[in-house]
Motif scaffolding. Structure first.
Motif, mmCIF file in Angstrom:
data_model
loop_
_atom_site.group_PDB
_atom_site.id
_atom_site.type_symbol
_atom_site.label_atom_id
_atom_site.label_comp_id
_atom_site.label_asym_id
_atom_site.label_seq_id
_atom_site.Cartn_x
_atom_site.Cartn_y
_atom_site.Cartn_z
ATOM 1 N N UNK B 28 0.861 -1.121 -0.009
ATOM 2 C CA UNK B 28 -0.096 -0.051 0.087
ATOM 3 C C UNK B 28 0.748 1.228 -0.215
ATOM 4 N N UNK B 29 1.976 1.087 0.812
ATOM 5 C CA UNK B 29 2.576 2.319 1.012
ATOM 6 C C UNK B 29 3.725 2.631 -0.280
ATOM 7 N N UNK B 39 6.744 5.901 6.087
ATOM 8 C CA UNK B 39 5.302 6.114 6.369
ATOM 9 C C UNK B 39 4.888 6.016 7.616
ATOM 10 N N UNK B 40 5.692 5.077 8.593
ATOM 11 C CA UNK B 40 5.394 4.980 9.749
ATOM 12 C C UNK B 40 5.627 6.231 10.532
ATOM 13 N N UNK B 41 6.834 6.820 10.126
ATOM 14 C CA UNK B 41 7.154 8.363 10.691
ATOM 15 C C UNK B 41 5.738 9.455 10.058
ATOM 16 N N UNK B 42 5.514 9.451 9.018
ATOM 17 C CA UNK B 42 4.476 10.413 8.467
ATOM 18 C C UNK B 42 3.221 9.963 9.484
ATOM 19 N N UNK B 43 2.636 8.895 9.748
ATOM 20 C CA UNK B 43 1.216 8.743 10.300
ATOM 21 C C UNK B 43 1.607 9.006 11.711
ATOM 22 N N UNK B 87 13.337 24.965 23.785
ATOM 23 C CA UNK B 87 13.371 24.650 25.170
ATOM 24 C C UNK B 87 14.724 24.094 25.285
ATOM 25 N N UNK B 88 15.366 23.192 24.371
ATOM 26 C CA UNK B 88 16.503 22.299 24.808
ATOM 27 C C UNK B 88 17.251 22.661 23.465
ATOM 28 N N UNK B 89 18.585 23.215 23.733
ATOM 29 C CA UNK B 89 19.526 23.280 22.594
ATOM 30 C C UNK B 89 20.043 21.938 22.065
ATOM 31 N N UNK B 90 19.907 20.596 22.660
ATOM 32 C CA UNK B 90 20.225 19.517 21.990
ATOM 33 C C UNK B 90 19.229 18.972 21.183
ATOM 34 N N UNK B 91 17.868 19.530 21.415
ATOM 35 C CA UNK B 91 16.768 18.583 20.607
ATOM 36 C C UNK B 91 16.288 19.447 19.150
ATOM 37 N N UNK B 92 15.716 18.653 18.640
ATOM 38 C CA UNK B 92 14.963 18.895 17.349
ATOM 39 C C UNK B 92 13.631 18.517 17.619
ATOM 40 N N UNK B 93 12.665 19.649 16.688
ATOM 41 C CA UNK B 93 11.437 19.264 16.548
ATOM 42 C C UNK B 93 11.192 18.966 15.031
ATOM 43 N N UNK B 94 10.597 17.491 15.017
ATOM 44 C CA UNK B 94 10.296 17.082 13.484
ATOM 45 C C UNK B 94 8.690 17.202 13.342
ATOM 46 N N UNK B 95 8.512 17.718 12.282
ATOM 47 C CA UNK B 95 6.949 18.148 12.015
ATOM 48 C C UNK B 95 6.584 17.797 10.555
ATOM 49 N N UNK B 96 5.445 17.428 10.249
ATOM 50 C CA UNK B 96 5.133 17.425 8.859
ATOM 51 C C UNK B 96 5.198 18.662 8.119
ATOM 52 N N UNK B 97 5.456 18.624 6.778
ATOM 53 C CA UNK B 97 5.206 19.976 6.100
ATOM 54 C C UNK B 97 3.791 20.071 5.439
ATOM 55 N N UNK B 103 -0.376 14.145 2.083
ATOM 56 C CA UNK B 103 -0.216 12.443 2.191
ATOM 57 C C UNK B 103 -1.016 12.102 3.268
ATOM 58 N N UNK B 104 -0.403 12.525 4.569
ATOM 59 C CA UNK B 104 -0.970 11.905 5.826
ATOM 60 C C UNK B 104 -2.562 11.830 5.396
ATOM 61 N N UNK B 105 -3.356 12.942 5.345
ATOM 62 C CA UNK B 105 -4.980 12.903 5.526
ATOM 63 C C UNK B 105 -5.368 12.223 4.231
ATOM 64 N N UNK B 106 -4.693 12.152 2.883
ATOM 65 C CA UNK B 106 -5.251 11.504 1.967
ATOM 66 C C UNK B 106 -5.095 10.063 2.024
ATOM 67 N N UNK B 107 -4.046 9.770 2.677
ATOM 68 C CA UNK B 107 -3.843 8.261 2.645
ATOM 69 C C UNK B 107 -4.235 7.429 3.982
ATOM 70 N N UNK B 108 -4.120 8.043 4.997
ATOM 71 C CA UNK B 108 -4.358 7.355 6.314
ATOM 72 C C UNK B 108 -5.599 6.717 6.568
ATOM 73 N N UNK B 109 -6.649 7.221 6.068
ATOM 74 C CA UNK B 109 -7.962 6.212 6.086
ATOM 75 C C UNK B 109 -7.935 5.073 5.385
ATOM 76 N N UNK B 110 -7.474 5.278 4.232
ATOM 77 C CA UNK B 110 -7.362 4.003 3.151
ATOM 78 C C UNK B 110 -6.297 3.115 3.870
ATOM 79 N N UNK B 111 -5.251 3.643 4.384
ATOM 80 C CA UNK B 111 -4.191 2.570 5.086
ATOM 81 C C UNK B 111 -4.865 1.702 6.248
ATOM 82 N N UNK B 112 -5.809 2.598 7.027
ATOM 83 C CA UNK B 112 -6.326 1.837 7.784
ATOM 84 C C UNK B 112 -7.495 0.799 7.507
ATOM 85 N N UNK B 113 -8.161 1.110 6.561
ATOM 86 C CA UNK B 113 -8.930 0.145 5.941
ATOM 87 C C UNK B 113 -8.256 -0.892 5.327
#
Lengths: 154, 154
Positions: B28-29, B39-43, B87-97, B103-113
């Motif tokens: 599927x992926x 994909x696991x990271x995305x969802x 908050x922490x100079x060692x840390x990163x924040x990873x987020x979706x563009x 991609x997440x919104x379009x694919x996740x419901x179908x992925x669950x099915x």
DNA sequence: TCCTAATCGTTCTGATTAGAACTTTTTAAT
DNA sequence: ATTAAAAAGTTCTAATCAGAACGATTAGGA
């Protein structure tokens, strides 16, 4: 409480448990300076006269492309030997050398005990239940895969 | 018929089932030109404001060294973004563009099915039984691992 | 016999994997 | 304030992984 809310966690559990097992088993195997796939090949060949890479891959669940590399490394370590098959010019026969047999015979009983320790507190029905659950899921996956392939057929 | 004769096959079943699932889910992926860990990271990021690699690794069960590479590839594809933590100079924040969210919104419901199809024929007790069996084994492995570490202690 | 298709194993590519070493930053103890 | 220990991410290495492409061999049908 629906099915769709519970299955992601089951699959996460499947991954987590598998990872934990690999990591646990690897500890014992590292003592012989082997990786888990390498040791898997050793114990699969142990007690046999050797077999083709095809058969060996089916037993260990290692893909043929990967298996070539694993066998090469075992050959380099002198634990395994490749011979051309007499019957089929395409085939090889892979078997343990004396050094390979030695490792196998010395380590396998202890390996079984080491792994068996995981099930010390198990009732035998529990093992059966686990196995049944896993086989059930495996068959469900195989069935879904087949449905996909023959999507337009029936 | 003893315990020690049955556990190797249980563990082979664990490996086989896990492999089969990964292979099924990958189908599927691949339609989005993503690997399963990607994909696991995305969802996992989907529906959140982002998280540190540490947290992300804990959720996805991906080791930090591996995660760096997975995130880099997603960054190259423009699906994910790295920001320094305030908050922490060692840390990163990873987020979706935006593209990642799309991609997440379009694919996740179908992925669950798609994944849920595996459990179409399951009674809900069966899923519970599978999950319970897996958790049981996971805990047994964790316990054996701890015993090993503190071998001389108690 | 000839030729096509299938099989066997190897090789190659891109990605993941665990684990160790390393840098930077933070925390905690003195 | 200083310093040692811990934590967060990155980088590196060796191995595995699946899948595709490839050469060599065999099998089966015309």
């Amino acid at each position: 409480m629906t099915v769709s809310s519970t299955f992601p966690s089951v699959l996460r559990d499947l991954l987590r448990t598998h990872q934990a097992f690999l990591s646990y088993a690897a500890v014992h195997v590292q003592k012989f300076d082997l990786t888990l796939p390498q040791y898997d090949v050793i114990i699969t060949l142990g007690g046999t006269e050797g077999m083709t890479p095809k058969k060996l891959g089916e037993e260990t669940l290692i893909t043929k492309g990967t298996l070539t590399g694993v066998v090469c490394r075992l050959e380099d370590k002198g634990l395994v030997r490749r011979c051309a098959s007499a019957k089929d010019g395409r085939s090889q026969i892979i078997s343990l050398t004396e050094a390979g047999k030695d490792i196998y015979e010395r380590s396998y009983p202890e390996h079984l005990r080491y792994i068996g320790r995981l099930f010390d507190d198990y009732e035998s029905e529990e093992i059966g239940a686990l196995e049944a659950s896993l086989v059930r899921l495996y068959q469900a996956i195989a069935a879904a895969r087949n449905e996909e392939k023959g999507a337009g057929d029936d």
